[in-house]
Design a protein around this motif. Structure first.
Motif, mmCIF file in Angstrom:
data_model
loop_
_atom_site.group_PDB
_atom_site.id
_atom_site.type_symbol
_atom_site.label_atom_id
_atom_site.label_comp_id
_atom_site.label_asym_id
_atom_site.label_seq_id
_atom_site.Cartn_x
_atom_site.Cartn_y
_atom_site.Cartn_z
ATOM 1 N N ILE A 12 0.826 -1.184 0.020
ATOM 2 C CA ILE A 12 0.039 -0.083 -0.018
ATOM 3 C C ILE A 12 0.990 1.075 -0.119
ATOM 4 O O ILE A 12 0.579 2.205 -0.760
ATOM 5 N N GLY A 13 2.044 1.206 0.659
ATOM 6 C CA GLY A 13 2.989 2.266 0.748
ATOM 7 C C GLY A 13 3.522 2.516 -0.599
ATOM 8 O O GLY A 13 3.646 3.890 -1.148
ATOM 9 N N GLU A 14 3.695 1.751 -1.371
ATOM 10 C CA GLU A 14 4.509 1.687 -2.705
ATOM 11 C C GLU A 14 3.470 2.495 -3.852
ATOM 12 O O GLU A 14 3.800 3.574 -4.361
ATOM 13 N N LEU A 15 2.147 1.890 -3.632
ATOM 14 C CA LEU A 15 1.112 2.598 -4.675
ATOM 15 C C LEU A 15 1.047 3.952 -4.024
ATOM 16 O O LEU A 15 0.636 4.851 -4.875
ATOM 17 N N THR A 22 -2.545 9.302 -0.251
ATOM 18 C CA THR A 22 -2.486 8.749 1.242
ATOM 19 C C THR A 22 -2.874 7.236 1.037
ATOM 20 O O THR A 22 -3.839 6.803 0.445
ATOM 21 N N PRO A 23 -2.118 6.326 1.996
ATOM 22 C CA PRO A 23 -2.491 5.023 2.080
ATOM 23 C C PRO A 23 -4.087 5.056 2.548
ATOM 24 O O PRO A 23 -4.636 4.001 2.140
ATOM 25 N N ARG A 24 -4.398 6.022 3.309
ATOM 26 C CA ARG A 24 -5.923 6.124 3.881
ATOM 27 C C ARG A 24 -6.822 6.276 2.481
ATOM 28 O O ARG A 24 -7.952 5.416 2.446
ATOM 29 N N SER A 25 -6.404 7.011 1.437
ATOM 30 C CA SER A 25 -7.306 7.035 0.305
ATOM 31 C C SER A 25 -7.560 5.716 -0.248
ATOM 32 O O SER A 25 -8.536 5.198 -0.905
ATOM 33 N N ILE A 26 -6.208 5.114 -0.350
ATOM 34 C CA ILE A 26 -6.406 3.652 -0.942
ATOM 35 C C ILE A 26 -7.226 2.870 -0.147
ATOM 36 O O ILE A 26 -7.983 1.858 -0.856
ATOM 37 N N ARG A 27 -7.152 2.569 1.055
ATOM 38 C CA ARG A 27 -8.175 2.058 2.019
ATOM 39 C C ARG A 27 -9.625 2.332 1.894
ATOM 40 O O ARG A 27 -10.485 1.249 1.642
ATOM 41 N N PHE A 28 -9.628 3.616 1.375
ATOM 42 C CA PHE A 28 -11.073 3.937 1.363
ATOM 43 C C PHE A 28 -11.708 3.583 -0.097
ATOM 44 O O PHE A 28 -12.910 2.870 0.031
ATOM 45 N N LEU A 34 -13.808 -0.801 -4.692
ATOM 46 C CA LEU A 34 -13.197 -0.332 -6.036
ATOM 47 C C LEU A 34 -12.013 -1.178 -6.418
ATOM 48 O O LEU A 34 -11.379 -1.067 -7.419
ATOM 49 N N MET A 35 -11.179 -1.627 -5.360
ATOM 50 C CA MET A 35 -9.881 -2.370 -5.583
ATOM 51 C C MET A 35 -10.267 -3.517 -4.396
ATOM 52 O O MET A 35 -11.034 -3.200 -3.327
ATOM 53 N N SER A 36 -9.659 -4.907 -4.830
ATOM 54 C CA SER A 36 -9.529 -6.115 -3.810
ATOM 55 C C SER A 36 -8.455 -6.733 -3.792
ATOM 56 O O SER A 36 -8.135 -7.681 -4.373
ATOM 57 N N PRO A 37 -7.248 -5.975 -3.103
ATOM 58 C CA PRO A 37 -6.143 -6.659 -3.174
ATOM 59 C C PRO A 37 -6.102 -8.104 -2.091
ATOM 60 O O PRO A 37 -7.170 -8.345 -1.567
ATOM 61 N N ALA A 38 -5.240 -8.845 -2.510
ATOM 62 C CA ALA A 38 -5.112 -10.222 -1.944
ATOM 63 C C ALA A 38 -4.469 -9.744 -0.486
ATOM 64 O O ALA A 38 -4.007 -8.836 -0.100
#
Length: 135
Positions: A12-15, A22-28, A34-38
């Protein structure tokens, strides 16, 4: 027969760093499905599909698409292998967006013209005041 090369993965940090968010945006975006990481344990592992999705989410945002609209497109991509349907939907969305922007452009043009009028009147009154023509 699963002989594709192992695709690159991202934390998440790399993206977050790559896209300057922010990582927070990605988690949101994940919460919004909208995203579903392993996951391995607590850690999220993002693949190329996630990275592409993130790129599309951010581009959509920049163009003024809502997350709901972006999600609708993703769902289409996932459920419908027919790219014609996807392209039709994208065209509809861009048309709607263009209509909204054209309306805003018209509103701005009108406002600018009104500002010009106000400015002209103010300048005229100022120069009359300086000439002492107003009692």
């Amino acid at each position: 027969m699963n002989h594709h090369k192992s695709e690159p993965t991202y934390t998440i940090g790399e993206l977050a760093r790559e896209f300057n968010i922010t990582p927070r945006s990605i988690r949101f975006y994940e919460e919004q499905s909208l995203m579903s990481p392993a996951r391995t344990g607590q850690n999220r592992i993002y693949g190329n599909k996630d990275r592409v999705r993130l790129k599309l989410i951010l581009r959509g945002k920049r163009l003024g698409f809502s997350l709901a609209e972006v999600k609708k497109l993703f769902e289409l991509y996932d459920s419908n292998p027919d790219s014609a349907v996807q392209l039709q939907t994208m065209l509809q969305l861009t048309e709607q967006k263009r209509a909204v922007l054209n309306q805003q452009l018209e509103d701005i043009t009108t406002l600018m013209s009104e500002l010009d009028d106000v400015e002209t009147r103010c300048r005229e009154e100022l120069s009359e005041l300086k000439r002492g023509n107003i009692a």
